[in-house]
Write an enzyme that holds these catalytic residues in place. Structure first.
Site, PDB file in Angstrom:
ATOM      1  N   GLU A  82      -5.229   0.516 -17.939  1.00  0.00           N
ATOM      2  CA  GLU A  82      -5.282   0.584 -18.798  1.00  0.00           C
ATOM      3  C   GLU A  82      -4.164  -0.592 -19.453  1.00  0.00           C
ATOM      4  O   GLU A  82      -3.199  -0.186 -20.834  1.00  0.00           O
ATOM      5  CB  GLU A  82      -4.151   1.974 -18.245  1.00  0.00           C
ATOM      6  CG  GLU A  82      -5.296   3.693 -18.862  1.00  0.00           C
ATOM      7  CD  GLU A  82      -4.105   4.364 -17.992  1.00  0.00           C
ATOM      8  OE1 GLU A  82      -3.327   4.585 -17.376  1.00  0.00           O
ATOM      9  OE2 GLU A  82      -5.338   5.690 -18.057  1.00  0.00           O
ATOM     10  N   GLU A 113     -15.198   2.226   3.218  1.00  0.00           N
ATOM     11  CA  GLU A 113     -13.485   2.154   3.343  1.00  0.00           C
ATOM     12  C   GLU A 113     -13.898   1.622   4.862  1.00  0.00           C
ATOM     13  O   GLU A 113     -12.873   0.521   5.218  1.00  0.00           O
ATOM     14  CB  GLU A 113     -12.965   3.402   3.131  1.00  0.00           C
ATOM     15  CG  GLU A 113     -13.200   4.582   3.932  1.00  0.00           C
ATOM     16  CD  GLU A 113     -12.483   5.379   4.132  1.00  0.00           C
ATOM     17  OE1 GLU A 113     -12.027   5.709   5.115  1.00  0.00           O
ATOM     18  OE2 GLU A 113     -12.299   5.798   2.757  1.00  0.00           O
TER      19      GLU A 113
END
Length: 272
Positions: A82, A113
């Site tokens: 953004e 992960e």
């Protein structure tokens, strides 16, 4: 690697969720969400130090990286993605990296992960240097992918920060600037996409917005460098120009078409 028992994995304060009415469920979630803001407020001094350190790096040409896994990785990517439309910065200035690669944005990648080495390997794909800054994001604070990335970054003289939701987390130990937003057990036990994820998003909003303001990407309270990528944003740009120059919409629109950005219009009119 020794793991601590994180608050984010503790038993919910609410029992028998399946027996609750819809209103009871919603009220319970809302009651937990209300706790987030006050916890973040206590961390503002630490967030301030982190922001100021990032600004120094970026003023000298450095980039900002977010690394995370699962929900934390997705939130980092959201914030990074953004920045270009909001502040008109290049797409490679703020970069979000998730364990498992872009595929993991939509679908979980098994064991991604847990790879201690891959975080640093993923950072190296972007030719990271000591001019850059890395923030590791992990609700538990124990994610090997993030810990390994931060550890290697520090060993290569790269400044680091962390955002976790537990005290004395392992990623905090690998961060020059550690932010610990201890929001407590989730309404749904262990579902860190809830309070923990919300708190991470709020902190990243604070970090990226503060950094961009300090870098001069805002005038007054306006996003004068935003990308004019749709009719709504073009209209918002026109309204900014009307307000700042005290002119009518027709002339403001003509100036925006001519100069291509709100900043360029204000510069041409000697407003900034």
């Amino acid at each position: 690697m020794t793991k601590i028992n994180p608050d984010t994995e503790k038993e919910s304060l609410y029992a028998n969720l399946e027996k609750m009415s819809t209103q009871e469920i919603l009220m319970g979630i809302n009651a937990e969400d209300k706790k987030i803001s006050s916890v973040i407020k206590k961390q503002i001094p630490n967030i301030e130090k982190l922001v100021d350190a990032i600004v120094i790096k970026m003023q000298l040409g450095g980039r900002l990286f977010y690394i995370g896994a699962g929900t934390s990785g997705r939130i980092g990517i959201l914030d990074a993605s953004e920045c270009p439309p909001t502040f008109g910065v290049p797409h490679d200035l703020v970069i979000g990296i998730i364990a498992g690669g872009d595929y993991a944005i939509r679908k979980a990648v098994e064991n991604a992960e847990d790879d201690f080495k891959q975080g640093w390997l993923d950072l190296q794909k972007h030719n990271i240097t000591s001019s850059d800054f890395v923030i590791g994001i992990a609700a538990s604070g124990n994610t090997p992918y993030v810990i390994g990335g931060l550890k290697m970054a520090r060993e290569n003289s790269i400044s680091t920060g962390s955002i976790s939701c537990n005290s004395n987390s392992l990623i905090s130990k690998e961060a020059d600037f550690a932010i610990e937003i201890v929001v407590g057990p989730e309404f749904l036990t262990g579902s860190t996409r809830m309070k923990a994820g919300t708190s991470q998003k709020l902190v990243l909003n604070m970090i990226s917005t503060s950094v961009m303001i300090k870098l001069g990407k805002v005038y007054g309270n306006k996003m004068i460098d935003m990308q004019l990528s749709n009719k709504k944003l073009v209209q918002r740009g026109v309204e900014m120009i009307v307000e700042e120059l005290n002119i009518d919409e027709k002339l403001a629109s003509e100036l925006l078409i001519k100069h291509k950005s709100v900043r360029a219009v204000l510069l041409a009119e000697n407003k900034i």
